[in-house]
Design a protein around this motif. Structure first.
Motif, PDB file in Angstrom:
ATOM      1  N   GLN A 220       0.831  -1.200   0.000  1.00 15.81           N
ATOM      2  CA  GLN A 220       0.000   0.000   0.000  1.00 15.81           C
ATOM      3  C   GLN A 220       0.868   1.253   0.000  1.00 15.81           C
ATOM      4  N   LEU A 221       1.908   1.269   0.815  1.00 16.33           N
ATOM      5  CA  LEU A 221       2.796   2.442   0.846  1.00 16.33           C
ATOM      6  C   LEU A 221       3.449   2.670  -0.515  1.00 16.33           C
ATOM      7  N   LYS A 222       3.883   1.606  -1.162  1.00 14.46           N
ATOM      8  CA  LYS A 222       4.475   1.737  -2.501  1.00 14.46           C
ATOM      9  C   LYS A 222       3.450   2.256  -3.503  1.00 14.46           C
ATOM     10  N   ALA A 223       2.200   1.836  -3.371  1.00 17.51           N
ATOM     11  CA  ALA A 223       1.140   2.340  -4.253  1.00 17.51           C
ATOM     12  C   ALA A 223       0.894   3.824  -4.006  1.00 17.51           C
ATOM     13  N   PHE A 224       0.897   4.253  -2.737  1.00 15.25           N
ATOM     14  CA  PHE A 224       0.755   5.684  -2.436  1.00 15.25           C
ATOM     15  C   PHE A 224       1.875   6.484  -3.096  1.00 15.25           C
ATOM     16  N   ILE A 225       3.104   6.011  -2.937  1.00 13.07           N
ATOM     17  CA  ILE A 225       4.263   6.706  -3.502  1.00 13.07           C
ATOM     18  C   ILE A 225       4.137   6.808  -5.024  1.00 13.07           C
ATOM     19  N   ALA A 226       3.608   5.759  -5.644  1.00 12.51           N
ATOM     20  CA  ALA A 226       3.467   5.724  -7.104  1.00 12.51           C
ATOM     21  C   ALA A 226       2.203   6.436  -7.592  1.00 12.51           C
ATOM     22  N   ASP A 227       1.455   7.058  -6.668  1.00  5.97           N
ATOM     23  CA  ASP A 227       0.185   7.719  -7.007  1.00  5.97           C
ATOM     24  C   ASP A 227      -0.815   6.762  -7.646  1.00  5.97           C
ATOM     25  N   ASP A 228      -0.800   5.513  -7.203  1.00  2.00           N
ATOM     26  CA  ASP A 228      -1.714   4.486  -7.697  1.00  2.00           C
ATOM     27  C   ASP A 228      -2.808   4.262  -6.648  1.00  2.00           C
ATOM     28  N   GLY A 229      -3.802   5.146  -6.684  1.00  3.76           N
ATOM     29  CA  GLY A 229      -4.866   5.100  -5.694  1.00  3.76           C
ATOM     30  C   GLY A 229      -5.655   3.806  -5.707  1.00  3.76           C
ATOM     31  N   ALA A 230      -5.926   3.258  -6.882  1.00  7.04           N
ATOM     32  CA  ALA A 230      -6.715   2.030  -6.971  1.00  7.04           C
ATOM     33  C   ALA A 230      -6.008   0.871  -6.275  1.00  7.04           C
ATOM     34  N   THR A 231      -4.710   0.765  -6.484  1.00  6.46           N
ATOM     35  CA  THR A 231      -3.969  -0.310  -5.822  1.00  6.46           C
ATOM     36  C   THR A 231      -3.901  -0.061  -4.321  1.00  6.46           C
ATOM     37  N   ALA A 232      -3.638   1.169  -3.907  1.00  8.44           N
ATOM     38  CA  ALA A 232      -3.591   1.480  -2.477  1.00  8.44           C
ATOM     39  C   ALA A 232      -4.927   1.138  -1.814  1.00  8.44           C
ATOM     40  N   TYR A 233      -6.007   1.477  -2.478  1.00 12.04           N
ATOM     41  CA  TYR A 233      -7.365   1.212  -1.959  1.00 12.04           C
ATOM     42  C   TYR A 233      -7.636  -0.281  -1.847  1.00 12.04           C
ATOM     43  N   SER A 234      -7.019  -1.072  -2.702  1.00 12.96           N
ATOM     44  CA  SER A 234      -7.270  -2.519  -2.692  1.00 12.96           C
ATOM     45  C   SER A 234      -6.782  -3.182  -1.406  1.00 12.96           C
TER      46      SER A 234
ATOM     47  N   ASN B  50      -5.158  14.291   2.910  1.00 13.14           N
ATOM     48  CA  ASN B  50      -5.419  15.388   3.845  1.00 13.14           C
ATOM     49  C   ASN B  50      -5.109  15.055   5.301  1.00 13.14           C
ATOM     50  N   GLY B  51      -5.169  13.780   5.668  1.00 11.50           N
ATOM     51  CA  GLY B  51      -4.988  13.433   7.072  1.00 11.50           C
ATOM     52  C   GLY B  51      -3.754  12.616   7.391  1.00 11.50           C
ATOM     53  N   TYR B  52      -3.119  12.058   6.372  1.00  8.87           N
ATOM     54  CA  TYR B  52      -2.010  11.141   6.588  1.00  8.87           C
ATOM     55  C   TYR B  52      -0.867  11.428   5.609  1.00  8.87           C
ATOM     56  N   ALA B  53      -0.450  12.674   5.500  1.00 10.59           N
ATOM     57  CA  ALA B  53       0.603  13.055   4.543  1.00 10.59           C
ATOM     58  C   ALA B  53       1.868  12.204   4.695  1.00 10.59           C
ATOM     59  N   PRO B  54       2.326  11.891   5.922  1.00  7.69           N
ATOM     60  CA  PRO B  54       3.527  11.061   6.038  1.00  7.69           C
ATOM     61  C   PRO B  54       3.345   9.657   5.443  1.00  7.69           C
ATOM     62  N   VAL B  55       2.128   9.126   5.540  1.00 12.20           N
ATOM     63  CA  VAL B  55       1.831   7.817   4.964  1.00 12.20           C
ATOM     64  C   VAL B  55       1.674   7.944   3.451  1.00 12.20           C
ATOM     65  N   ARG B  56       1.089   9.031   3.025  1.00 15.28           N
ATOM     66  CA  ARG B  56       0.816   9.252   1.595  1.00 15.28           C
ATOM     67  C   ARG B  56       2.098   9.434   0.789  1.00 15.28           C
ATOM     68  N   LYS B  57       3.071  10.140   1.347  1.00 16.89           N
ATOM     69  CA  LYS B  57       4.323  10.416   0.630  1.00 16.89           C
ATOM     70  C   LYS B  57       5.528  10.282   1.570  1.00 16.89           C
ATOM     71  N   PRO B  58       5.772   9.092   2.077  1.00 16.33           N
ATOM     72  CA  PRO B  58       6.917   8.942   2.982  1.00 16.33           C
ATOM     73  C   PRO B  58       8.236   9.072   2.235  1.00 16.33           C
ATOM     74  N   GLN B  59       9.217   9.665   2.908  1.00 16.82           N
ATOM     75  CA  GLN B  59      10.576   9.658   2.356  1.00 16.82           C
ATOM     76  C   GLN B  59      11.191   8.274   2.535  1.00 16.82           C
ATOM     77  N   SER B  60      10.890   7.679   3.687  1.00 19.82           N
ATOM     78  CA  SER B  60      11.346   6.316   3.970  1.00 19.82           C
ATOM     79  C   SER B  60      10.466   5.746   5.079  1.00 19.82           C
ATOM     80  N   TYR B  61      10.535   4.437   5.228  1.00 18.81           N
ATOM     81  CA  TYR B  61       9.783   3.783   6.298  1.00 18.81           C
ATOM     82  C   TYR B  61      10.426   2.441   6.622  1.00 18.81           C
TER      83      TYR B  61
END
Length: 139
Positions: free
Chosen positions: A36-50, A72-83
């Motif tokens: 899911q985090l990789k999907a967020f980084i790739a701006d792939d909302g459908a995959t993240a939602y899955s 709007n509520g989870y910017a660090p999760v949406r675009k993490p530099q690292s995790y």
């Protein structure tokens, strides 16, 4: 007395077998979060939602509403530099709580605590995530 000693001798073996039984579940849960985090980084909302569990999808019934909430509520999760993965606990069979240490887009440290549940198909889905600023140092 002999029964008590025998039972006590079995406890460590039982604990070891439970730990090994949980390893596959923990790995599956971590894979769901990582994907899911990789999907967020790739701006792939459908995959993240899955990777969202049915309870989350009831609250956010479309990819767009889900992604708006995350953005709007989870910017660090949406675009993490690292995790990286931190502490993990199997709270019940098929229920995992996983700590994720995140460096957010602002360069600050955050702690995300994910809850996941095994679904009828055997996959793990994310049932929730709480996020807070962390006082720890990034590694």
């Amino acid at each position: 007395m002999r029964r008590v000693l025998f039972a006590l001798a079995l406890v460590p073996m039982l604990m070891i077998s439970l730990a090994f039984a949980g390893d596959a579940e923990i790995k599956a849960a971590q894979t769901a979060i990582d994907s899911q985090l990789k999907a967020f980084i790739a701006d792939d909302g459908a995959t993240a939602y899955s990777f969202a569990a049915p309870n989350v999808k009831r609250i956010f019934p479309t990819v767009d509403t889900f992604m708006n909430m995350v953005t709007n509520g989870y910017a660090p999760v949406r675009k993490p530099q690292s995790y990286s993965f931190g502490k993990v606990e199997e709270t019940a069979p098929g229920s995992i709580v996983q700590q994720v240490l995140i460096v957010g887009p602002d360069g600050k440290d955050y702690e995300a605590v994910y809850t996941l549940q095994r679904q009828p198909d055997g996959s793990f889905k994310i049932t929730g995530c709480s996020l807070r600023a962390s006082n720890s140092v990034s590694t």
